[in-house]
Scaffold this motif. Structure first.
Motif, PDB file in Angstrom:
ATOM      1  N   HIS A  43       0.764  -1.179   0.055  1.00 24.28           N
ATOM      2  CA  HIS A  43       0.026   0.011  -0.035  1.00 24.28           C
ATOM      3  C   HIS A  43       0.864   1.378  -0.057  1.00 24.28           C
ATOM      4  CE1 HIS A  43      -2.436  -3.149   1.458  1.00 24.28           C
ATOM      5  NE2 HIS A  43      -3.749  -2.236   1.039  1.00 24.28           N
ATOM      6  N   SER A  44       2.136   1.091   0.024  1.00 22.87           N
ATOM      7  CA  SER A  44       2.905   2.275  -0.220  1.00 22.87           C
ATOM      8  C   SER A  44       3.497   2.222  -1.628  1.00 22.87           C
ATOM      9  CB  SER A  44       4.166   2.173   0.850  1.00 22.87           C
ATOM     10  OG  SER A  44       4.932   1.144   0.651  1.00 22.87           O
ATOM     11  N   ALA A  45       4.028   3.662  -1.902  1.00 22.56           N
ATOM     12  CA  ALA A  45       4.671   3.877  -3.418  1.00 22.56           C
ATOM     13  C   ALA A  45       5.819   3.482  -3.382  1.00 22.56           C
ATOM     14  CB  ALA A  45       4.336   5.555  -3.651  1.00 22.56           C
ATOM     15  N   ALA A  46       6.324   3.339  -4.797  1.00 21.65           N
ATOM     16  CA  ALA A  46       7.691   3.052  -4.965  1.00 21.65           C
ATOM     17  C   ALA A  46       8.503   4.114  -4.285  1.00 21.65           C
ATOM     18  CB  ALA A  46       8.034   2.694  -6.335  1.00 21.65           C
ATOM     19  N   SER A  47       8.413   5.318  -4.743  1.00 20.13           N
ATOM     20  CA  SER A  47       8.942   6.574  -3.853  1.00 20.13           C
ATOM     21  C   SER A  47       7.880   7.265  -3.103  1.00 20.13           C
ATOM     22  CB  SER A  47       9.622   7.298  -5.018  1.00 20.13           C
ATOM     23  OG  SER A  47      10.479   6.798  -5.745  1.00 20.13           O
ATOM     24  N   HIS A  48       7.494   6.880  -1.920  1.00 22.98           N
ATOM     25  CA  HIS A  48       6.581   7.485  -1.210  1.00 22.98           C
ATOM     26  C   HIS A  48       6.651   8.874  -0.590  1.00 22.98           C
ATOM     27  CE1 HIS A  48       2.483   6.094   0.788  1.00 22.98           C
ATOM     28  NE2 HIS A  48       2.802   6.949   1.461  1.00 22.98           N
ATOM     29  N   ALA A  49       7.710   9.043   0.382  1.00 22.25           N
ATOM     30  CA  ALA A  49       7.897  10.169   1.024  1.00 22.25           C
ATOM     31  C   ALA A  49       9.472  10.401   1.202  1.00 22.25           C
ATOM     32  CB  ALA A  49       7.220  10.305   2.444  1.00 22.25           C
ATOM     33  N   ILE A  50       9.689  11.663   1.428  1.00 20.34           N
ATOM     34  CA  ILE A  50      11.126  11.973   1.688  1.00 20.34           C
ATOM     35  C   ILE A  50      11.198  12.685   3.337  1.00 20.34           C
ATOM     36  CG2 ILE A  50      11.040  14.010   0.400  1.00 20.34           C
ATOM     37  CD1 ILE A  50      13.661  13.847  -0.367  1.00 20.34           C
ATOM     38  N   ILE A  51      12.391  12.523   3.859  1.00 17.90           N
ATOM     39  CA  ILE A  51      12.482  13.124   5.169  1.00 17.90           C
ATOM     40  C   ILE A  51      13.605  14.285   4.831  1.00 17.90           C
ATOM     41  CG2 ILE A  51      13.116  13.304   7.673  1.00 17.90           C
ATOM     42  CD1 ILE A  51      12.398  10.313   7.490  1.00 17.90           C
ATOM     43  N   LEU A  61       8.384  15.573   7.007  1.00 17.88           N
ATOM     44  CA  LEU A  61       8.231  14.659   6.174  1.00 17.88           C
ATOM     45  C   LEU A  61       7.464  14.913   5.208  1.00 17.88           C
ATOM     46  CD1 LEU A  61       8.273  11.368   5.569  1.00 17.88           C
ATOM     47  CD2 LEU A  61       6.234  10.908   7.065  1.00 17.88           C
ATOM     48  N   ARG A  62       7.752  14.819   3.714  1.00 20.05           N
ATOM     49  CA  ARG A  62       6.990  15.164   2.589  1.00 20.05           C
ATOM     50  C   ARG A  62       6.578  14.060   1.764  1.00 20.05           C
ATOM     51  NH1 ARG A  62       8.336  17.278  -2.341  1.00 20.05           N
ATOM     52  NH2 ARG A  62      10.802  17.163  -1.649  1.00 20.05           N
ATOM     53  N   ASP A  63       5.435  14.045   1.240  1.00 16.89           N
ATOM     54  CA  ASP A  63       4.813  13.254   0.172  1.00 16.89           C
ATOM     55  C   ASP A  63       5.511  13.424  -1.057  1.00 16.89           C
ATOM     56  OD1 ASP A  63       3.002  10.988  -0.611  1.00 16.89           O
ATOM     57  OD2 ASP A  63       1.855  12.541  -1.547  1.00 16.89           O
ATOM     58  N   LEU A  64       5.709  12.275  -1.573  1.00 14.38           N
ATOM     59  CA  LEU A  64       6.176  12.717  -3.187  1.00 14.38           C
ATOM     60  C   LEU A  64       5.048  12.274  -4.247  1.00 14.38           C
ATOM     61  CD1 LEU A  64       9.718  10.980  -2.612  1.00 14.38           C
ATOM     62  CD2 LEU A  64       9.346  13.330  -2.640  1.00 14.38           C
ATOM     63  N   GLY A  65       3.833  12.551  -3.887  1.00 15.02           N
ATOM     64  CA  GLY A  65       2.824  12.187  -4.748  1.00 15.02           C
ATOM     65  C   GLY A  65       2.279  10.681  -4.784  1.00 15.02           C
ATOM     66  N   SER A  66       2.271  10.185  -3.636  1.00 10.89           N
ATOM     67  CA  SER A  66       1.908   8.822  -3.454  1.00 10.89           C
ATOM     68  C   SER A  66       0.416   8.739  -3.583  1.00 10.89           C
ATOM     69  CB  SER A  66       2.305   8.186  -2.492  1.00 10.89           C
ATOM     70  OG  SER A  66       1.875   8.854  -1.200  1.00 10.89           O
ATOM     71  N   LYS A  67      -0.443   7.620  -3.938  1.00 14.17           N
ATOM     72  CA  LYS A  67      -1.734   7.462  -3.745  1.00 14.17           C
ATOM     73  C   LYS A  67      -2.345   7.644  -2.379  1.00 14.17           C
ATOM     74  CE  LYS A  67      -3.595   4.615  -6.675  1.00 14.17           C
ATOM     75  NZ  LYS A  67      -3.848   3.245  -7.498  1.00 14.17           N
ATOM     76  N   ASN A  68      -1.749   6.860  -1.523  1.00 12.66           N
ATOM     77  CA  ASN A  68      -2.296   7.063  -0.168  1.00 12.66           C
ATOM     78  C   ASN A  68      -1.884   8.095   0.520  1.00 12.66           C
ATOM     79  OD1 ASN A  68      -3.871   4.564  -0.798  1.00 12.66           O
ATOM     80  ND2 ASN A  68      -2.144   3.275  -0.476  1.00 12.66           N
ATOM     81  N   GLY A  69      -0.670   8.839   0.260  1.00 12.14           N
ATOM     82  CA  GLY A  69      -0.309   9.915   1.042  1.00 12.14           C
ATOM     83  C   GLY A  69       0.282   9.670   2.310  1.00 12.14           C
ATOM     84  N   ILE A  70       0.520  10.689   3.145  1.00 10.76           N
ATOM     85  CA  ILE A  70       0.876  10.509   4.788  1.00 10.76           C
ATOM     86  C   ILE A  70      -0.267  10.792   5.453  1.00 10.76           C
ATOM     87  CG2 ILE A  70       2.168  11.642   6.528  1.00 10.76           C
ATOM     88  CD1 ILE A  70       4.031  12.653   4.158  1.00 10.76           C
ATOM     89  N   VAL A  71      -0.525   9.640   6.274  1.00 11.17           N
ATOM     90  CA  VAL A  71      -1.660   9.763   7.406  1.00 11.17           C
ATOM     91  C   VAL A  71      -1.275  10.123   8.864  1.00 11.17           C
ATOM     92  CG1 VAL A  71      -3.804   8.655   8.119  1.00 11.17           C
ATOM     93  CG2 VAL A  71      -3.095   8.387   5.965  1.00 11.17           C
ATOM     94  N   HIS A  72      -1.807  11.436   9.407  1.00  8.45           N
ATOM     95  CA  HIS A  72      -1.316  11.513  10.852  1.00  8.45           C
ATOM     96  C   HIS A  72      -2.742  11.878  11.566  1.00  8.45           C
ATOM     97  CE1 HIS A  72       0.690  13.193  14.163  1.00  8.45           C
ATOM     98  NE2 HIS A  72       0.424  14.335  14.160  1.00  8.45           N
ATOM     99  N   LYS A  73      -2.661  11.324  12.614  1.00 11.74           N
ATOM    100  CA  LYS A  73      -3.976  11.240  13.330  1.00 11.74           C
ATOM    101  C   LYS A  73      -5.369  11.219  12.737  1.00 11.74           C
ATOM    102  CE  LYS A  73      -1.847  14.455  17.025  1.00 11.74           C
ATOM    103  NZ  LYS A  73      -1.993  15.332  18.055  1.00 11.74           N
ATOM    104  N   GLY A  74      -5.315  10.289  11.689  1.00 16.69           N
ATOM    105  CA  GLY A  74      -6.344   9.896  11.026  1.00 16.69           C
ATOM    106  C   GLY A  74      -6.664  10.956   9.782  1.00 16.69           C
ATOM    107  N   ARG A  75      -5.811  11.877   9.533  1.00 14.17           N
ATOM    108  CA  ARG A  75      -6.087  12.938   8.371  1.00 14.17           C
ATOM    109  C   ARG A  75      -4.904  12.773   7.416  1.00 14.17           C
ATOM    110  NH1 ARG A  75      -7.483  18.592  10.599  1.00 14.17           N
ATOM    111  NH2 ARG A  75      -8.175  18.993   8.606  1.00 14.17           N
ATOM    112  N   LYS A  76      -5.091  12.815   6.162  1.00 11.00           N
ATOM    113  CA  LYS A  76      -4.267  12.626   5.105  1.00 11.00           C
ATOM    114  C   LYS A  76      -3.461  14.068   4.723  1.00 11.00           C
ATOM    115  CE  LYS A  76      -3.813  11.029   0.368  1.00 11.00           C
ATOM    116  NZ  LYS A  76      -4.648  10.371  -0.876  1.00 11.00           N
ATOM    117  N   GLN A  77      -2.401  14.232   5.029  1.00  8.52           N
ATOM    118  CA  GLN A  77      -1.592  15.298   4.893  1.00  8.52           C
ATOM    119  C   GLN A  77      -0.471  14.923   3.690  1.00  8.52           C
ATOM    120  OE1 GLN A  77      -0.133  17.094   8.520  1.00  8.52           O
ATOM    121  NE2 GLN A  77      -2.038  16.071   9.538  1.00  8.52           N
ATOM    122  N   THR A  78       0.022  16.453   3.282  1.00 10.79           N
ATOM    123  CA  THR A  78       1.026  16.458   2.088  1.00 10.79           C
ATOM    124  C   THR A  78       2.507  16.320   2.902  1.00 10.79           C
ATOM    125  OG1 THR A  78       0.800  18.657   1.576  1.00 10.79           O
ATOM    126  CG2 THR A  78      -0.369  17.205   0.338  1.00 10.79           C
TER     127      THR A  78
END
Length: 331
Positions: A43-51, A61-78
């Motif tokens: 469920h993670s992308a090939a290149s999911h995020a970068i610190i 922590l920044r999302d790299l355009g993944s489909k499922n993104g970054i989820v923090h406290k139940g909310r999706k964030q970039t």
């Protein structure tokens, strides 16, 4: 947050499954093999995020355009700022990032009693379960002695005990890292032993001194022992949260007691478990003063007078209702 950095993969209960040390930023995270942290998560992308650090020199922590993104406290964030405590989810993988300067909690006292593990408490627990089941069968047995009946009771009680302790040991393994099935067997056996002692002791005291409340409300005490057993199971899994588990066990006791009393009221109209004290023991056990026949007859006369008055009132009320119905039909 200072280098080196530690990316921690967490279990659902917050325990660290893996800890990866990285010397410097940026840190790339994803499923592909050119990442610094490789996630075995479909469920993670090939290149999911970068610190990396932002314009304010904060670690993010920044999302790299993944489909499922970054989820923090139940909310999706970039993107999200990392402070060492933030737990994020990438796909189905939970992680957090800490620097070398992250403060750790002080050492706590070891109260787990490592010497009280394994075979010894398990054997004691199984013996207590066996004794309890055999004594309960013997005390309630009205048929001629049959060895096979006791063997079946013994086998079934031990099997149920092992199943009960096994469920708690599985929870202990999932949430406390060690199974400790021996200790859970000992907790169950001890609880059954206390229940057995309570039943015998309360029956003797109730009969000896006419303390009928000991038998009429004895199931509430048994329920309290069961809740105490669950409390000890819980603190075996998580020994550092006794207050939380004490509150949980108390709520269970209060709720169970209320349901038990309401059930008795619905069934018999009384809160007690039984309408009269059913315990009969040898006369030598009695310690209360004997009542004379005259006193017994006087008490019976009072009961009869009360019953007659209640019956008369019922008949009178029925007659009054019939007259009211006749008047209504006449009109």
């Amino acid at each position: 947050m200072k280098a080196p950095y530690f990316v921690e993969i967490l279990a659902r209960n917050g325990d660290v499954l893996h800890r990866h040390k990285v010397a410097a930023l940026p840190i790339r995270i994803g499923r592909s093999y050119d990442n610094d942290i490789i996630l075995d998560d479909a469920h993670s992308a090939a290149s999911h995020a970068i610190i990396e650090t932002d314009s304010h020199n904060q670690v993010v922590l920044r999302d790299l355009g993944s489909k499922n993104g970054i989820v923090h406290k139940g909310r999706k964030q970039t993107s999200i700022s990392l402070d060492g405590e933030a737990v994020v989810r990438l796909g189905h993988t939970r992680l957090r990032v800490r620097g070398a300067d992250f403060p750790v909690a002080p050492e706590i006292a070891d109260t787990t009693m490592h010497g009280w593990e394994g075979t010894t408490p398990a054997i004691i627990g199984l013996v207590l379960i066996a004794i309890f089941s055999c004594l309960e069968t013997w005390l309630s047995d009205v048929e001629p002695f049959a060895l096979i009946r006791y063997l079946l009771v013994l086998a079934s009680s031990l099997a149920v005990g092992l199943l009960w302790a096994g469920v708690w040991a599985l929870a202990n393994r999932l949430f406390g890292s060690h199974a400790r099935i021996g200790r859970h067997l000992f907790i169950l056996g001890s609880a059954l032993a206390v229940v057995g002692l309570w039943r015998v002791g309360s029956a003797v005291l109730a009969y000896a001194w006419s303390a009928e409340s000991l038998t009429r409300y004895g199931n509430l005490v048994t329920l309290g022992i069961a809740c105490a057993m669950i409390f000890f199971h819980l603190i075996t899994i998580k020994p550092h949260h006794p207050r939380r588990f004490l509150i949980t066990s108390t709520v269970m006791l209060l709720a169970g007691s209320a349901l038990m009393v309401l059930s008795n009221l619905q069934a018999t109209g009384r809160a007690a478990d039984e309408l009269y004290m059913s315990v009969l023991l040898p006369p030598e056990v009695r310690r209360s003063a004997d009542r004379s026949v005259d006193q017994f007859l006087a008490d019976a006369a009072k009961l009869k007078a009360g019953a007659d008055a209640a019956r008369s009132q019922t008949v009178k009320d029925g007659a009054d209702n019939d007259e009211e119905e006749d008047d209504g039909s006449a009109e």
